[in-house]
Design a protein around this motif. Structure first.
Motif, PDB file in Angstrom:
ATOM      1  N   PRO A  22     104.828  29.592 -27.279  1.00 51.82           N
ATOM      2  CA  PRO A  22     105.849  29.096 -26.732  1.00 51.82           C
ATOM      3  C   PRO A  22     106.418  30.083 -25.682  1.00 51.82           C
ATOM      4  N   VAL A  23     106.850  29.394 -24.356  1.00 48.16           N
ATOM      5  CA  VAL A  23     107.282  30.083 -23.244  1.00 48.16           C
ATOM      6  C   VAL A  23     108.631  29.344 -22.775  1.00 48.16           C
ATOM      7  N   GLU A  24     109.435  29.911 -22.194  1.00 47.87           N
ATOM      8  CA  GLU A  24     110.808  29.204 -21.556  1.00 47.87           C
ATOM      9  C   GLU A  24     110.525  28.276 -20.621  1.00 47.87           C
ATOM     10  N   GLU A  25     111.307  27.258 -20.651  1.00 48.00           N
ATOM     11  CA  GLU A  25     110.482  26.175 -19.743  1.00 48.00           C
ATOM     12  C   GLU A  25     110.827  26.407 -18.314  1.00 48.00           C
ATOM     13  N   CYS A  26     110.196  26.115 -17.373  1.00 52.56           N
ATOM     14  CA  CYS A  26     110.357  26.249 -15.960  1.00 52.56           C
ATOM     15  C   CYS A  26     110.212  24.845 -15.481  1.00 52.56           C
ATOM     16  N   ILE A  27     111.277  24.140 -15.291  1.00 56.62           N
ATOM     17  CA  ILE A  27     111.311  22.813 -14.951  1.00 56.62           C
ATOM     18  C   ILE A  27     112.450  22.721 -13.679  1.00 56.62           C
ATOM     19  N   VAL A  28     112.027  21.581 -12.773  1.00 61.61           N
ATOM     20  CA  VAL A  28     112.980  21.297 -11.827  1.00 61.61           C
ATOM     21  C   VAL A  28     112.832  19.788 -11.884  1.00 61.61           C
ATOM     22  N   GLU A  29     114.155  19.264 -11.436  1.00 66.75           N
ATOM     23  CA  GLU A  29     113.935  17.597 -11.316  1.00 66.75           C
ATOM     24  C   GLU A  29     114.603  17.306  -9.976  1.00 66.75           C
ATOM     25  N   TYR A  30     113.872  16.227  -9.310  1.00 70.97           N
ATOM     26  CA  TYR A  30     114.494  15.666  -8.366  1.00 70.97           C
ATOM     27  C   TYR A  30     115.471  14.556  -8.539  1.00 70.97           C
ATOM     28  N   PRO A  31     116.775  14.396  -7.769  1.00 72.80           N
ATOM     29  CA  PRO A  31     117.065  15.323  -6.721  1.00 72.80           C
ATOM     30  C   PRO A  31     117.869  16.358  -6.938  1.00 72.80           C
ATOM     31  N   GLU A  91     112.969   7.057  -2.361  1.00 79.35           N
ATOM     32  CA  GLU A  91     113.730   6.708  -1.491  1.00 79.35           C
ATOM     33  C   GLU A  91     113.628   5.080  -1.385  1.00 79.35           C
ATOM     34  N   ARG A  92     112.641   4.680  -1.320  1.00 80.73           N
ATOM     35  CA  ARG A  92     112.227   3.287  -1.014  1.00 80.73           C
ATOM     36  C   ARG A  92     112.697   2.466  -2.584  1.00 80.73           C
ATOM     37  N   LEU A  93     112.145   2.813  -3.432  1.00 78.34           N
ATOM     38  CA  LEU A  93     112.594   2.405  -4.952  1.00 78.34           C
ATOM     39  C   LEU A  93     114.191   2.342  -5.215  1.00 78.34           C
ATOM     40  N   ALA A  94     114.617   3.172  -4.502  1.00 82.28           N
ATOM     41  CA  ALA A  94     116.218   3.283  -4.757  1.00 82.28           C
ATOM     42  C   ALA A  94     116.837   2.326  -4.095  1.00 82.28           C
ATOM     43  N   ASN A  95     116.403   1.919  -2.860  1.00 83.68           N
ATOM     44  CA  ASN A  95     117.043   0.687  -2.151  1.00 83.68           C
ATOM     45  C   ASN A  95     116.788  -0.501  -2.967  1.00 83.68           C
ATOM     46  N   GLU A  96     115.801  -0.517  -3.792  1.00 86.32           N
ATOM     47  CA  GLU A  96     115.730  -1.764  -4.658  1.00 86.32           C
ATOM     48  C   GLU A  96     116.228  -1.633  -5.989  1.00 86.32           C
ATOM     49  N   GLY A  97     116.984  -0.740  -6.144  1.00 86.11           N
ATOM     50  CA  GLY A  97     117.740  -0.423  -7.510  1.00 86.11           C
ATOM     51  C   GLY A  97     117.087   0.414  -8.759  1.00 86.11           C
ATOM     52  N   TYR A  98     115.907   0.834  -8.337  1.00 90.39           N
ATOM     53  CA  TYR A  98     115.235   1.786  -9.248  1.00 90.39           C
ATOM     54  C   TYR A  98     115.707   3.050  -9.431  1.00 90.39           C
ATOM     55  N   GLU A  99     116.074   3.939 -10.590  1.00 93.73           N
ATOM     56  CA  GLU A  99     116.515   5.176 -10.662  1.00 93.73           C
ATOM     57  C   GLU A  99     115.567   6.256  -9.853  1.00 93.73           C
ATOM     58  N   LYS A 100     116.051   7.023  -9.241  1.00100.56           N
ATOM     59  CA  LYS A 100     114.978   7.945  -8.460  1.00100.56           C
ATOM     60  C   LYS A 100     115.190   9.393  -8.853  1.00100.56           C
ATOM     61  N   VAL A 101     113.966   9.507  -9.853  1.00102.35           N
ATOM     62  CA  VAL A 101     113.972  10.682 -10.506  1.00102.35           C
ATOM     63  C   VAL A 101     112.514  11.078 -10.978  1.00102.35           C
ATOM     64  N   PHE A 102     112.360  12.414 -10.867  1.00103.87           N
ATOM     65  CA  PHE A 102     110.901  12.982 -11.075  1.00103.87           C
ATOM     66  C   PHE A 102     111.120  14.382 -11.590  1.00103.87           C
ATOM     67  N   SER A 103     110.159  14.921 -12.180  1.00103.13           N
ATOM     68  CA  SER A 103     110.417  16.498 -12.374  1.00103.13           C
ATOM     69  C   SER A 103     108.997  17.098 -12.350  1.00103.13           C
ATOM     70  N   ILE A 104     108.955  18.194 -12.099  1.00102.17           N
ATOM     71  CA  ILE A 104     108.125  19.156 -12.020  1.00102.17           C
ATOM     72  C   ILE A 104     108.126  20.273 -12.902  1.00102.17           C
ATOM     73  N   LEU A 105     106.981  20.639 -13.634  1.00101.65           N
ATOM     74  CA  LEU A 105     107.119  21.592 -14.690  1.00101.65           C
ATOM     75  C   LEU A 105     105.886  22.628 -14.434  1.00101.65           C
ATOM     76  N   LEU A 106     106.131  24.097 -14.795  1.00100.17           N
ATOM     77  CA  LEU A 106     105.279  25.036 -14.544  1.00100.17           C
ATOM     78  C   LEU A 106     104.970  25.781 -15.735  1.00100.17           C
ATOM     79  N   ILE A 107     104.011  25.957 -16.165  1.00 98.55           N
ATOM     80  CA  ILE A 107     103.723  26.758 -17.458  1.00 98.55           C
ATOM     81  C   ILE A 107     102.511  27.893 -17.049  1.00 98.55           C
ATOM     82  N   PRO A 108     102.789  29.210 -17.156  1.00 98.20           N
ATOM     83  CA  PRO A 108     101.935  30.174 -16.895  1.00 98.20           C
ATOM     84  C   PRO A 108     100.653  30.182 -17.911  1.00 98.20           C
ATOM     85  N   TYR A 109      99.485  29.949 -17.214  1.00 98.88           N
ATOM     86  CA  TYR A 109      98.340  29.751 -18.070  1.00 98.88           C
ATOM     87  C   TYR A 109      97.232  30.644 -17.522  1.00 98.88           C
TER      88      TYR A 109
END
Length: 130
Positions: free
Chosen positions: A98-107, A24-42
């Protein structure tokens, strides 16, 4: 010094909350705000083996968690497509089927840590067929 793999859901939640605030702070300075979280059963993994195989394929800013037989990676500055590439790279590094992808992306998949982590586990349950 070897990077530690974190193993606590509360630590993951805290890190996600912090990163959202940071984005949120970086977005105020013009940066793209994105990140992802992934899960792989292991379920057969041990921390030392995971660290040796996976850490070299990740960036310094990425964080690994090993929680209840699931490898979870938080990937700052990475959109869903980039996370899919990391997913495939980790699968190859671990030399597992290989396992099916389990990914979420903010926002896109949640605006706060609770929503993101809940949606990640919901996606995991969906993949497992529960």
């Amino acid at each position: 010094m070897k990077a530690k793999i974190f193993g606590y859901k509360e630590l993951l939640k805290t890190l996600v909350e912090y990163h959202i605030t940071f984005m949120e702070r970086l977005a105020n300075e013009g940066y793209e705000k994105v990140f992802s979280i992934l899960l792989i059963p292991y379920p057969q993994g041990d921390e030392e083996n995971i660290r040796e195989l996976v850490q070299p394929v990740l960036r310094e800013s990425d964080r690994l968690f090993y929680i209840e037989g699931k490898l979870i990676a938080m990937l700052p500055g990475t959109d869903w497509n980039g996370a899919l590439n990391v997913h495939d790279t980790i699968i190859n590094a671990l030399a597992i089927e290989p396992v099916e992808e389990c990914i979420v992306e903010y926002p896109t998949d949640g605006s706060n840590a609770f929503e993101l982590i809940s949606n990640l586990y919901a996606r995991y349950d969906e993949i497992k067929g529960e």
